[in-house]
Design a protein around this motif. Structure first.
Motif, mmCIF file in Angstrom:
data_model
loop_
_atom_site.group_PDB
_atom_site.id
_atom_site.type_symbol
_atom_site.label_atom_id
_atom_site.label_comp_id
_atom_site.label_asym_id
_atom_site.label_seq_id
_atom_site.Cartn_x
_atom_site.Cartn_y
_atom_site.Cartn_z
ATOM 1 N N HIS A 251 0.474 0.114 -1.201
ATOM 2 C CA HIS A 251 1.336 0.372 -2.300
ATOM 3 C C HIS A 251 2.701 0.832 -1.804
ATOM 4 O O HIS A 251 3.705 0.388 -2.178
ATOM 5 N N HIS A 300 -4.148 0.862 -8.764
ATOM 6 C CA HIS A 300 -3.875 -0.456 -9.452
ATOM 7 C C HIS A 300 -4.312 -1.891 -8.678
ATOM 8 O O HIS A 300 -4.208 -2.817 -9.289
ATOM 9 N N HIS A 301 -4.262 -1.685 -7.555
ATOM 10 C CA HIS A 301 -4.825 -2.750 -6.761
ATOM 11 C C HIS A 301 -6.157 -2.990 -6.732
ATOM 12 O O HIS A 301 -6.692 -3.848 -6.360
HETATM 13 CU CU LIG Z 1 0.922 -1.539 -6.031
#
Ligand SMILES: [Cu+2]
Ligand code: HEM
Length: 623
Positions: A251, A300-301
């Motif tokens: 991220h 969030h992945h």
């Molecule tokens: Cu991300």
């Protein structure tokens, strides 16, 4: 002056001079050109995929080749194009913008570049030998583990990544130390140009993020080569651990790619509105806040993995929050544009393109931050559309703007504005025609990473549209290449400061001479060159018979001492070859690592051996 030029010029000529130089501008130029070639290669991968997907039930590539193409495309674009391109821009411009003659560690800098170059060559040679990576750009286990990925492809991925991590961390260290310790006298922290701030922030992110993936990819290589079972649940390992390790890097990686873009946007807006960016402290603090927050939302992945509800809520909240500091910057830019008179030259057009494309990507980002929505579109083309909007908007638009803006500084010649405008419109249209339909395809259920689809799905038209868009993008890039070639031959001569900009890189000649600045400029306000025009006050006292740079204090940039830079040398190249041999050897047999290390040791010793003394030292008299 003549002596100064001689001191800083490469001490050898011809090929040997080329291989031994440690000049940061030469190295950075090679970096930029190599990274651009990677953009072209990654673009060819993409074109092949779009060709394959242009019709239903097409059989040009077939599943195995398609896997290699999307994996090589993603890995190339993320690891070999975007990040190295950004750090390369930093390696060229940060020293110039802070008024220094070199980066902090020139030999290490050369080593970083050669390591990166070997990584690039390695990936594509393997591709040609049918060992192209096929595990995607994030190599999820167990798919990439020894049980499900026989052969060498996953190992090639792991080592390619290692090369770029080494190069990235080296570049980050150069940028941090150069920006904190080698600024021109008077450039206190609150006078640092915003592009330099963005590179400093990104460099810290690199230092904190990249070791994770370097370690993770070595763990993967070990699982595959010597059965360590770190990611193998059957033997007490953990497959989800891979996802955590990867995305804790992955991220921030996205922000590492576009935060320098934000810095470029600030430089361009400042110049083409002739206004300092509104709210300088807010801009700097938002950059820092974005960087810190970027480390708190990797999960969030992984919304599709089993997570406690509280965790999901936390990572959703964090993902939405990060839109705030970016929003603050966008408002500061809008305020600046509002109050200034905007000159719509090509760099500025790309800034406007950035606004459109990046904001669309940001909005779909907020959408996928919500778990129920993400579970619907996870692994579909909606996500492919989202991240291309973010990456192209946040990195490639600013980069093209920056190329038009800084090309005169690097080469001494202007790019054509007419071709620039053609390129811009083709690019803007091409990107939207390619990627907008993918949102709809994703919502209709087309999953990513599939090599074909049935006609009955009805996805043919939108896919054809996306493929036509890719052709438009390609033509835009060709216009750019034509522009570059024509300008190099016969472009208008630029002069020192063709755009009438404020920052120090425009105080020296275009292109800058071997020593960058014959005299070190002295900074008296944030307005830089706008205040002083042609009459920049300078500092003297550095030796002309040695490569000396001025070392200043971190906070107020008061002169502290002089530091002599080492001369040109072949050792960094040799060490990079040895290290490269070790990593590549390790792909084929674990013993390769041992042999490579043994070869590298005497080279490292040769590198560390002190240079012969060059006459008596002078007393320190800069104060
Ligand atoms: Cu991300
Ligand atoms: C220049 C025009 C570009 C086109 C036409 C394009 C097209 C594509 C296509 C067709 C895919 C594969 C989708 C799939 O089958 O799942 C893809 C994946 C991807 N692209 Fe691009 N792309 C472009 C530029 C970029 C850039 C500039 C970046 C990054 C800076 C990028 C990063 C990625 C990544 C990370 C993936 C995912 C690979 C994976 O699934 O492992 N692309 N792109």
């Amino acid at each position: 002056m003549a002596e100064l030029e001689r001191t800083w010029r490469s001490s050898h000529t011809g090929l040997w001079g080329w291989l031994t130089t440690t000049d940061n501008k030469s190295i950075a130029k090679r970096y930029i050109i190599t990274a651009f070639m990677m953009f072209l290669l990654g673009g060819i991968d993409a074109a092949m995929m779009r060709l394959q997907l242009s019709r239903p039930e097409n059989h040009i590539l077939g599943p195995d080749l398609y896997n290699q193409f999307f994996s090589t495309h993603g890995t190339t674009m993320m690891f070999l194009f975007a990040v190295p391109m950004m750090t390369a821009m930093g390696l060229y411009f940060v020293p110039l913008m802070v008024g220094s003659r070199e980066v902090a560690f020139p030999r290490l800098n050369a080593f970083g570049y050669y390591t990166y170059l070997i990584g690039c060559v390695f990936l594509y040679v393997e591709f040609l030998m049918n060992t192209g990576i096929d595990v995607g750009w994030f190599a999820y286990v167990p798919l990439a583990g020894p049980q499900f990925s026989a052969g060498k492809r996953a190992d090639v991925w792991a080592q390619t990544v290692t090369f770029t991590e080494i190069a990235g961390i080296i570049a980050a260290i150069q940028i941090i130390v150069t920006a904190f310790k080698q600024r021109a006298p008077g450039m206190s922290l609150n006078r640092i140009p915003l592009f330099v701030w963005s590179m400093v922030v990104v460099s810290f992110m690199i230092v904190f993020a990249m070791p994770w993936v370097a370690v993770a990819s070595q763990f993967l290589a070990m699982d595959r080569a010597i059965d360590t079972h770190l990611f193998n649940p059957a033997e007490g390992g953990d497959a989800i651990l891979w996802q955590h390790l990867f995305w804790f890097f992955g991220h921030p990686e996205v922000y590492i790619i576009f935060i320098p873009g934000l810095g470029m946007i600030s430089s361009i807006i400042t110049t083409f509105t002739r206004r300092q960016i509104f709210g300088y402290p807010a801009m700097v603090l938002s950059l820092v806040a974005t960087a810190v927050l970027a480390f708190g939302l990797w999960v969030h992945h992984m919304f599709a993995t089993p997570l406690p509800q509280l965790g999901e809520s936390f990572f959703t909240a964090a993902s939405v929050t990060i839109a705030i500091p970016t929003g603050v910057q966008i408002f500061c830019w809008i305020a600046t544009l509002w109050s200034g008179r905007v000159r719509l030259a090509t760099p500025m057009l790309f800034v406007l393109g950035f606004f459109i494309v990046f904001i669309i990507g940001g909005l779909t980002g907020v959408m996928v931050a919500s778990v129920p929505f993400d579970l619907q579109v996870h692994d579909t083309y909606f996500v492919v559309a989202h991240f291309h909007y973010v990456l192209l908007g946040g990195a490639v638009f600013p980069l093209f703007g920056a190329f038009y803006y800084w090309f005169p500084k690097v080469t001494g010649r202007m790019l054509s504005e007419t071709l620039g405008k053609w390129q811009f419109w083709l690019f803007l249209i091409g990107v939207n025609v390619t990627f907008f339909p993918m949102h709809i395809l994703g919502l209709e259920g087309m999953t990513r990473r599939v090599y074909t689809y049935l006609a009955a799905t009805g996805w043919g038209t939108l896919n054809l549209l996306a493929s036509i868009g890719a052709v438009i993008i390609a033509s835009s890039v060709i216009v750019f290449l034509v522009n570059v070639v024509r300008s190099l031959r016969a472009g208008a001569i630029a002069g020192n400061n063709p755009w009438d900009s404020d920052t120090l890189e425009w105080a020296t000649t275009s292109p800058p001479g071997p020593c960058s600045f014959p005299d070190i400029p002295v900074v008296t306000s944030r307005d830089g060159l706008w205040e002083q025009r042609d009459d920049v006050p300078v500092m003297t006292g550095l030796r002309t018979d040695r490569r000396e740079v001025l070392v200043t204090t971190i906070h107020n940039a008061e002169p502290e001492s002089r530091h002599e830079m080492p001369g040109d040398t072949i050792w960094p190249l040799l060490l990079a070859l040895a290290v490269g041999g070790a990593f590549i050897g390790a792909v084929y047999a674990p013993i390769g690592l041992v042999i490579g290390t043994i070869v590298a040791l005497p080279i490292a010793l040769g590198w560390a051996w002190p240079d012969p003394p060059k006459g008596p030292a002078m007393v320190d008299d800069v104060r």
